[in-house]
Motif scaffolding. Structure first.
Motif, short mmCIF file in Angstrom:
data_model
loop_
_atom_site.label_atom_id
_atom_site.label_comp_id
_atom_site.label_asym_id
_atom_site.label_seq_id
_atom_site.Cartn_x
_atom_site.Cartn_y
_atom_site.Cartn_z
N LEU A 147 0.28 -18.21 8.44
CA LEU A 147 0.30 -19.15 9.57
C LEU A 147 -0.92 -20.08 9.58
O LEU A 147 -2.03 -19.65 9.34
CB LEU A 147 0.27 -18.37 10.90
CG LEU A 147 1.53 -17.64 11.34
CD1 LEU A 147 1.23 -16.84 12.61
CD2 LEU A 147 2.65 -18.60 11.62
N LEU A 193 0.23 -13.24 15.64
CA LEU A 193 -0.76 -14.30 15.39
C LEU A 193 -2.13 -13.72 15.07
O LEU A 193 -2.88 -14.29 14.29
CB LEU A 193 -0.84 -15.22 16.60
CG LEU A 193 0.42 -16.04 16.90
CD1 LEU A 193 0.25 -16.86 18.17
CD2 LEU A 193 0.77 -16.95 15.72
N SER A 199 -2.80 -13.24 11.40
CA SER A 199 -2.91 -14.40 10.52
C SER A 199 -4.36 -14.69 10.16
O SER A 199 -5.21 -14.82 11.04
CB SER A 199 -2.32 -15.64 11.21
OG SER A 199 -2.62 -16.79 10.45
N VAL A 201 -5.76 -18.39 11.54
CA VAL A 201 -6.07 -18.69 12.93
C VAL A 201 -7.55 -18.46 13.17
O VAL A 201 -8.09 -17.42 12.80
CB VAL A 201 -5.26 -17.80 13.89
CG1 VAL A 201 -5.64 -18.07 15.34
CG2 VAL A 201 -3.77 -18.02 13.69
N LEU A 251 -7.61 -16.95 18.91
CA LEU A 251 -6.38 -16.71 19.64
C LEU A 251 -6.74 -16.60 21.11
O LEU A 251 -7.41 -15.66 21.54
CB LEU A 251 -5.73 -15.42 19.14
CG LEU A 251 -4.39 -15.02 19.75
CD1 LEU A 251 -3.34 -16.11 19.52
CD2 LEU A 251 -3.92 -13.69 19.15
N ALA A 287 6.79 -16.73 16.08
CA ALA A 287 5.75 -16.70 15.05
C ALA A 287 6.18 -17.49 13.83
O ALA A 287 5.38 -18.23 13.23
CB ALA A 287 5.44 -15.25 14.67
#
Length: 348
Positions: free
Chosen positions: A10, A56, A59, A62, A65, A268
């Motif tokens: 991601l 998430l 990932s 990222v 978050l 997602a």
């Protein structure tokens, strides 16, 4: 590719954001910027928000978050913070902390609101979730107007037009970056068709157009890749199952839940597509967006995503007899849902 690997792939860097002290911070000019994106999940303590946040958090693309909800956010953040990934987790709870959650965000995903329960009408769902989405979008317009916004909160057919009207009022509307998440309809279509023809779901791709509720969901089985041949009766049964799949889950959970896990997974995957596009890759997704493909102002169809958001609307293609009939039926229902969302904002 395994699900865990997909989630780990991601996200890339995004767009300008609002700074509370005033002005816009310029986004990096290259997707190769070392700054990883800040992704907000609004409704993070809910049935969809928690598994979505988990995916998430897994990932490595990222940076931060940002979790927001009206209650319980700190507990979710504390739980996720024990996972050994480098993603920073922050939390904010309550309306007075919304700006804190949204500040400097690149992507905002909104699963906030109540899920559908047995006996609940679309009007019941709308009356609760419409105000929630409108308030959250007002915050986005103020604190991160350049962010991409992916809306999950139902009824999506109405909540996306609500978001658009809120952004228009604020002078921040960019139709290329406002996306209704209909990915779950696609995953269901792929899964159910694959079961019917004895193939692996990963090998099947079914375009799904229209909207994201009941008869407005139109799977184009005639355009399935690879091409499949099923009888007219089987196609009708498959179409109806895809349209009613949400009710199937509600019934199976005996009224104690809705499609939360599958929706989180779909969200997602959709986020992955958006963020890969922002890295410069050409990505095709089905999404409910402002559209010119029909005489409806919003419509779900296959679009090509790029750095600026929706960059191309792929042609709808030709329909078979069943699809033509269903296309005609969905338009009146969808038009009413869109207008209901628009009217909500202007009557508020």
């Amino acid at each position: 590719m395994e699900a865990g690997d997909r989630v780990a792939n991601l996200l890339g860097h995004l767009n300008p954001v609002y700074m509370p002290e005033g002005g816009l911070r310029a986004a990096p000019t290259s997707a190769s910027s070392s700054k990883k994106p800040k992704v907000a999940v609004l409704g993070a303590a809910g049935g969809i928000g928690q598994p979505l946040a988990l995916l998430l958090k897994g990932s490595n693309l990222v940076g931060e978050l940002s979790l927001y909800d009206i209650v319980g956010t700190e507990g979710v953040a504390a739980d996720l913070s024990h996972i050994d990934s480098s993603v920073k987790v922050s939390s904010a709870t309550g309306a007075d902390k919304l700006g804190e959650a949204l500040y400097d965000c690149d992507l905002v995903v909104i699963p906030a609101g109540v899920p559908r329960k047995p006996g609940m009408t679309r009007d019941d769902l709308f009356n609760i979730n419409a105000g929630i989405v409108a308030n959250l979008c007002a915050g986005i317009a103020k604190y991160c107007p350049g962010a991409w916004v992916a809306i999950i909160s139902n009824p999506v057919n109405s909540t996306v037009p609500i978001a658009a009207e809120v952004f228009k009022k604020a002078g921040t509307y960019d139709p290329r970056k406002l996306l209704g998440v209909t990915k779950l309809d696609v995953l269901r279509a792929n899964t159910f068709v694959a079961e019917a023809i004895g193939k692996a779901p990963e090998s099947v791709s079914v375009p799904v157009i229209g909207g994201h509720a009941g008869v407005t969901i139109l799977p184009l089985l005639s355009q399935t890749t690879p091409r499949v041949e099923v009888s007219a009766d089987k196609a009708k049964a498959l179409t109806e199952r895809i349209q009613d799949a949400g009710t199937e889950v509600v019934k199976a959970k005996a009224g104690k839940g809705s499609a939360t896990l599958s929706m989180a997974y779909a969200a997602a995957k959709f986020a992955e597509s958006c963020l890969l596009a922002l890295q410069g890759q050409s990505v095709v997704e089905c999404a409910y967006v402002e559209s010119h493909l029909t005489d409806l102002p919003f419509f779900a169809s296959q679009v090509r995503l790029g750095r600026s958001g929706v960059e191309e609307y792929l042609p709808l293609g030709s329909f078979n007899e069943l699809e033509t009939k269903n296309f005609g039926a969905l338009k009146s229902e969808l038009r009413g849902s869109i207008q209901k969302g628009v009217d909500f904002v202007h009557k508020s």
